[in-house]
Enzyme design. Structure first.
Site, PDB file in Angstrom:
ATOM      1  N   ASN A  16      51.108 -41.054 -22.265  1.00 58.89           N
ATOM      2  CA  ASN A  16      51.466 -40.814 -23.665  1.00 58.89           C
ATOM      3  C   ASN A  16      50.502 -39.770 -24.217  1.00 58.89           C
ATOM      4  O   ASN A  16      49.336 -40.064 -24.450  1.00 58.89           O
ATOM      5  CB  ASN A  16      51.361 -42.141 -24.439  1.00 58.89           C
ATOM      6  CG  ASN A  16      51.578 -41.967 -25.929  1.00 58.89           C
ATOM      7  OD1 ASN A  16      51.968 -40.879 -26.391  1.00 58.89           O
ATOM      8  ND2 ASN A  16      51.338 -43.012 -26.702  1.00 58.89           N
ATOM      9  N   LYS A  18      50.440 -38.376 -27.034  1.00 60.30           N
ATOM     10  CA  LYS A  18      50.194 -38.509 -28.477  1.00 60.30           C
ATOM     11  C   LYS A  18      50.249 -37.128 -29.162  1.00 60.30           C
ATOM     12  O   LYS A  18      51.041 -36.284 -28.752  1.00 60.30           O
ATOM     13  CB  LYS A  18      48.865 -39.248 -28.722  1.00 60.30           C
ATOM     14  CG  LYS A  18      48.843 -40.601 -27.993  1.00 60.30           C
ATOM     15  CD  LYS A  18      47.741 -41.515 -28.429  1.00 60.30           C
ATOM     16  CE  LYS A  18      47.820 -42.820 -27.640  1.00 60.30           C
ATOM     17  NZ  LYS A  18      46.840 -43.809 -28.062  1.00 60.30           N
ATOM     18  N   HIS A 102      55.322 -48.203 -30.673  1.00 62.22           N
ATOM     19  CA  HIS A 102      53.920 -47.958 -30.310  1.00 62.22           C
ATOM     20  C   HIS A 102      53.009 -48.404 -31.449  1.00 62.22           C
ATOM     21  O   HIS A 102      53.362 -48.266 -32.630  1.00 62.22           O
ATOM     22  CB  HIS A 102      53.685 -46.479 -29.993  1.00 62.22           C
ATOM     23  CG  HIS A 102      52.326 -46.249 -29.422  1.00 62.22           C
ATOM     24  ND1 HIS A 102      51.214 -46.092 -30.229  1.00 62.22           N
ATOM     25  CD2 HIS A 102      51.886 -46.223 -28.142  1.00 62.22           C
ATOM     26  CE1 HIS A 102      50.144 -45.952 -29.444  1.00 62.22           C
ATOM     27  NE2 HIS A 102      50.522 -46.026 -28.180  1.00 62.22           N
ATOM     28  N   GLU A 104      50.543 -47.172 -32.860  1.00 64.10           N
ATOM     29  CA  GLU A 104      50.235 -46.184 -33.903  1.00 64.10           C
ATOM     30  C   GLU A 104      51.420 -45.987 -34.847  1.00 64.10           C
ATOM     31  O   GLU A 104      51.240 -45.708 -36.039  1.00 64.10           O
ATOM     32  CB  GLU A 104      49.789 -44.870 -33.247  1.00 64.10           C
ATOM     33  CG  GLU A 104      48.365 -45.026 -32.708  1.00 64.10           C
ATOM     34  CD  GLU A 104      48.092 -44.329 -31.402  1.00 64.10           C
ATOM     35  OE1 GLU A 104      48.795 -43.367 -31.071  1.00 64.10           O
ATOM     36  OE2 GLU A 104      47.155 -44.759 -30.700  1.00 64.10           O
ATOM     37  N   GLU A 174      50.033 -53.439 -25.271  1.00 66.24           N
ATOM     38  CA  GLU A 174      48.900 -52.595 -25.649  1.00 66.24           C
ATOM     39  C   GLU A 174      48.128 -53.283 -26.779  1.00 66.24           C
ATOM     40  O   GLU A 174      48.473 -53.121 -27.962  1.00 66.24           O
ATOM     41  CB  GLU A 174      49.389 -51.227 -26.129  1.00 66.24           C
ATOM     42  CG  GLU A 174      50.159 -50.454 -25.074  1.00 66.24           C
ATOM     43  CD  GLU A 174      50.135 -48.958 -25.347  1.00 66.24           C
ATOM     44  OE1 GLU A 174      49.572 -48.230 -24.524  1.00 66.24           O
ATOM     45  OE2 GLU A 174      50.645 -48.531 -26.397  1.00 66.24           O
ATOM     46  N   GLY A 180      42.366 -46.404 -27.541  1.00 62.77           N
ATOM     47  CA  GLY A 180      41.519 -45.310 -28.004  1.00 62.77           C
ATOM     48  C   GLY A 180      40.102 -45.724 -28.346  1.00 62.77           C
ATOM     49  O   GLY A 180      39.366 -44.972 -28.966  1.00 62.77           O
ATOM     50  N   SER A 220      42.903 -47.730 -23.288  1.00 60.44           N
ATOM     51  CA  SER A 220      41.661 -47.223 -22.680  1.00 60.44           C
ATOM     52  C   SER A 220      41.655 -47.301 -21.151  1.00 60.44           C
ATOM     53  O   SER A 220      40.597 -47.484 -20.542  1.00 60.44           O
ATOM     54  CB  SER A 220      40.436 -47.951 -23.261  1.00 60.44           C
ATOM     55  OG  SER A 220      40.320 -47.679 -24.637  1.00 60.44           O
TER      56      SER A 220
HETATM   57  P1  13P Z   1      44.327 -44.735 -24.774  1.00 66.28           P
HETATM   58  O1  13P Z   1      44.552 -44.802 -23.272  1.00 66.28           O
HETATM   59  O2  13P Z   1      43.854 -43.420 -25.239  1.00 66.28           O
HETATM   60  O3  13P Z   1      43.489 -45.892 -25.235  1.00 66.28           O
HETATM   61  O4  13P Z   1      45.780 -44.940 -25.439  1.00 66.28           O
HETATM   62  C1  13P Z   1      46.563 -45.995 -25.032  1.00 66.28           C
HETATM   63  C2  13P Z   1      47.923 -45.846 -25.619  1.00 66.28           C
HETATM   64  O5  13P Z   1      48.108 -46.041 -26.806  1.00 66.28           O
HETATM   65  C3  13P Z   1      49.019 -45.427 -24.744  1.00 66.28           C
HETATM   66  O6  13P Z   1      50.235 -45.513 -25.388  1.00 66.28           O
END
Ligand code: 13P
Length: 258
Positions: A16, A18, A102, A104, A174, A180, A220
């Site tokens: 992803n 982002k 997701h 976020e 997640e 993150g 992460s």
């Molecule tokens: P990170 O691997 O940067 O923590 O992000 C995880 C994520 O949200 C994947 O969709």
């Protein structure tokens, strides 16, 4: 007891991206991912670039085994929804997959369980394969609500859908506190939630479907933590954020289970 069906679940590893990359960086990253992973058949590889680069990345991934997805969609088919992107638009630029719910989208943009459910239905109607993301916040984990929160997110999204509609469903667990933050869940923490999510899927859609559905862990993940997570019985893949922006590390994560 080891479930014989678990051996049939091919790992699915998603990157992803982002809100990262420019057009040229996205195309370069897609090329690198293709070069490193197209011939690797032991896991399924997916990438989720930003909306503006989907068409260009689709061209770069044409006739490859790397799957292409979007990071979100709107639930309406078309209309006066400035800034929004529909499922049919995603299909028309070459997407086969889409992230739905997701964390976020849920916590930065305010998508509630109901909106996530509508987005899931819109994706399925358009023939997109959904990755349904769920996960608890730190305070929910601390107050012992982890299983309940994940079950609620799952139930409100899947309620009323049947196994035929959901045949391509992938679930991504997640935990919000791991995204993150550099704070990866331990393989044991992931496994206990994955097992409960699979049990909940079984209650909603039957044991055979639950035994076959793939559940990714995200939060992460790095090359050095991937293998330990993938070794767990109910961890069938990974959804990778930051570490998916480096083709070399992402390729190491995709190959980690071998
Ligand atoms: P990170 O691997 O940067 O923590 O992000 C995880 C994520 O949200 C994947 O969709």
């Amino acid at each position: 007891m080891e479930n014989p069906l678990t051996t049939k679940r091919k790992p699915v590893i998603g990157g992803n991206w982002k809100m990262h990359t420019t057009l040229s960086e996205a195309v370069d990253l897609a090329s690198e991912v293709r070069n490193r992973l197209n011939s690797y058949g032991a896991a399924q590889t997916l990438v989720f670039p930003p909306f503006p680069f989907l068409g260009a990345v689709a061209q770069r991934l044409a006739d490859s085994h790397i799957g292409l997805g979007a990071q979100d969609l709107h639930f309406e088919k078309k209309g006066a929804f400035t800034g929004a992107v529909s499922a049919d638009m995603l299909v028309s630029v070459g997407c086969a997959w889409v992230l739905v719910g997701h964390s976020e989208r849920r916590h930065v943009f305010g998508d509630g369980d109901e909106v996530v459910g509508k987005k899931l239905r819109a994706a399925l109607t358009a023939g997109l394969k959904p990755v349904l993301c769920i996960g608890e916040k730190l305070e929910e984990r601390k107050s012992g609500e982890t299983f309940a929160v994940n079950r609620r997110q799952l139930r409100t999204a899947l309620q009323g859908l049947d196994t035929a509609q959901l045949q391509h469903l992938v679930i991504a667990y997640e935990p919000v506190w791991a995204i993150g933050t550099g704070l990866v869940a331990t393989p044991e923490q992931a496994q206990e939630v994955h097992a409960d999510v699979r049990a909940a899927v079984g209650e909603l859609l039957g044991g055979a479907f639950a035994a076959a559905v793939r559940i990714q862990y995200g939060g992460s993940v790095k090359a050095e933590t991937a293998a330990g997570l993938l070794a767990k019985a109910d961890v069938d893949g990974l959804l990778v954020g930051g570490a998916s922006l480096k083709a070399e590390e992402f390729a190491a994560i995709v190959r980690a289970r071998a």
